[in-house]
Write an enzyme that holds these catalytic residues in place. Structure first.
Site, mmCIF file in Angstrom:
data_model
loop_
_atom_site.group_PDB
_atom_site.id
_atom_site.type_symbol
_atom_site.label_atom_id
_atom_site.label_comp_id
_atom_site.label_asym_id
_atom_site.label_seq_id
_atom_site.Cartn_x
_atom_site.Cartn_y
_atom_site.Cartn_z
ATOM 1 N N CYS A 112 0.817 -1.227 0.000
ATOM 2 C CA CYS A 112 0.000 0.000 0.000
ATOM 3 C C CYS A 112 0.845 1.270 0.000
ATOM 4 O O CYS A 112 0.355 2.353 -0.324
ATOM 5 C CB CYS A 112 -0.938 0.013 1.199
ATOM 6 S SG CYS A 112 -2.035 -1.406 1.239
ATOM 7 N N HIS A 252 -3.084 7.236 2.567
ATOM 8 C CA HIS A 252 -3.505 5.942 2.033
ATOM 9 C C HIS A 252 -4.897 5.635 2.564
ATOM 10 O O HIS A 252 -5.165 5.762 3.761
ATOM 11 C CB HIS A 252 -2.505 4.873 2.472
ATOM 12 C CG HIS A 252 -3.000 3.490 2.241
ATOM 13 N ND1 HIS A 252 -3.561 3.099 1.046
ATOM 14 C CD2 HIS A 252 -3.040 2.388 3.045
ATOM 15 C CE1 HIS A 252 -3.915 1.827 1.127
ATOM 16 N NE2 HIS A 252 -3.611 1.378 2.326
ATOM 17 N N ASN A 282 -9.944 -0.186 -0.153
ATOM 18 C CA ASN A 282 -8.481 -0.065 -0.088
ATOM 19 C C ASN A 282 -7.898 -0.550 -1.415
ATOM 20 O O ASN A 282 -7.888 -1.745 -1.691
ATOM 21 C CB ASN A 282 -7.971 -0.924 1.079
ATOM 22 C CG ASN A 282 -6.455 -0.877 1.218
ATOM 23 O OD1 ASN A 282 -5.758 -0.420 0.321
ATOM 24 N ND2 ASN A 282 -5.964 -1.367 2.336
#
Ligand code: ACO
Length: 325
Positions: A112, A252, A282
């Site tokens: 990520c 993020h 996500n």
């Protein structure tokens, strides 16, 4: 000389799944997912689609907004853990899709944190004078890596690609400071043994648990909050900037609770933190550039604003970039 993002773009798969759609196939509910994560829907790859093609679409949008042809680019740096196949790299396949040749094209695997890492790598090489114009990508398809029988991970992830065109130029705008960190001792908190995604997309086969993402969610949650808050502060201090002077944080988009906890730890009001996790889930390395693209589109960022990007992901990896827009 510094490096500056002059344009961004994003692309998502066609299929959008709401929490209600998921609840028809697994033991979950819209209420559980919303209250634990802030996620309402996510886009997922389906048979016939390609993540590299999505990244090419995002790249073409960014290039066209920058007024540049693909041939003006000196390098491609891709933050991803979702290459179509075991190898070659995503970067090489994207280079081919864009009709380019010989320029360096490679991947940075930081889960990520991929885009934040890729941006920092590009910036360092540009400062060294190696490249004048760089395409920086964040692209991932973690929905293809989950076990759809595992409700604790299946509801979290979406797929997509974001692109940024960076240009080397004199002046005080652009990347002011970046910091990258990793801690391999936590690798088992989020791991997948089989990375290539195209076979899963093409066959629409669901991954079995041995092949799928395994996650220890509550440990990750705590580490994510601490690492993102700490690195944000450190990058600001390194650039001699007070957090109060930053106009927008683009974090993020893992989970609204993580984002809110980081903001609270840093004493930042909600209006200084951009969120769109509700609509994308996500998207791993794609989440920061997709969020940045939407923040620009909705006029949340203006010339000379201080903008902080931060992320944490599997590895454990984390990092942040401070930009003067
Ligand atoms: N629907 C319904 N129930 C569920 C679901 C679901 N989708 N998933 C798990 N549950 C159940 C579990 O089985 C468990 O039940 P039990 O108590 O009977 O055993 C219970 O819910 C767990 O509930 P909580 O402890 O309240 O869950 P928590 O508040 O810890 O939230 C979550 C779980 C959302 C995974 C949280 O830990 C989290 O966000 N962690 C971070 C994970 C993450 O973001 N990973 C992405 C990659 S890392 C990164 O990007 C930073």
């Amino acid at each position: 000389m510094g490096s500056r993002i002059v344009a961004t773009g994003r692309a998502t798969p066609r299929t959008c799944l709401s929490n209600h759609d998921l609840a028809r196939h697994m033991d979950t509910s819209d209420e559980w997912v919303r209250s634990r994560t802030g996620i309402v829907q996510r886009y997922v790859m389906a048979s016939g689609e390609s993540l590299v093609e999505l990244a090419a679409e995002a790249s073409r949008i960014a290039l066209s907004r920058a007024g540049l042809k693909p041939t003006a680019i000196d390098a491609i740096v891709v933050g991803t853990i979702s290459s179509d196949y075991g190898f070659p790299s995503f970067g090489c396949q994207l280079q081919y899709q864009l009709g380019l040749d010989t320029i360096p094209a490679f991947d940075v695997a930081a889960a990520c944190s991929g885009f934040v890492y890729a941006l920092s790598v590009a910036d360092a090489s540009m400062r060294a004078g190696d490249w004048g114009r760089v395409l920086v990508i964040g692209a991932d398809a973690l929905s293809t890596m989950v076990d759809w029988n595992d409700r604790s991970t299946a509801v979290l992830f979406g797929d997509g690609a974001g692109a940024a065109v960076m240009v080397n130029e004199p002046g005080d705008r652009g990347v002011l400071s970046s910091l990258l960190r990793s801690s391999g001792q936590y690798w088992e908190l989020l791991a997948v043994r089989n990375r290539g995604v195209q076979t899963t997309i093409d066959s629409e086969a669901r991954r079995q648990s041995a092949d799928a993402i395994r996650m220890k969610g509550s440990e990750l949650f705590k580490l994510a909050v601490k690492s993102m808050a700490d690195i944000t502060l450190q990058v600001a201090q390194r650039a001699c900037v007070s957090l109060q002077d930053i106009q927008l944080i683009v974090p993020h988009q893992a989970n609204l609770r993580i984002i809110n906890a980081v903001a609270q730890r840093l004493g930042l009001p909600p209006e200084k933190v951009f969120t769109n996790v509700d609509r994308y889930g996500n998207t791993s390395a794609a989440s920061v550039p997709i969020a940045l693209d939407e923040a620009l589109e909705s006029n949340r960022i203006h010339d000379n604003d201080l903008v902080m990007l931060n992320a944490c992901g599997g590895g454990l990896t984390w990092g942040a970039n401070l930009l003067r827009w």
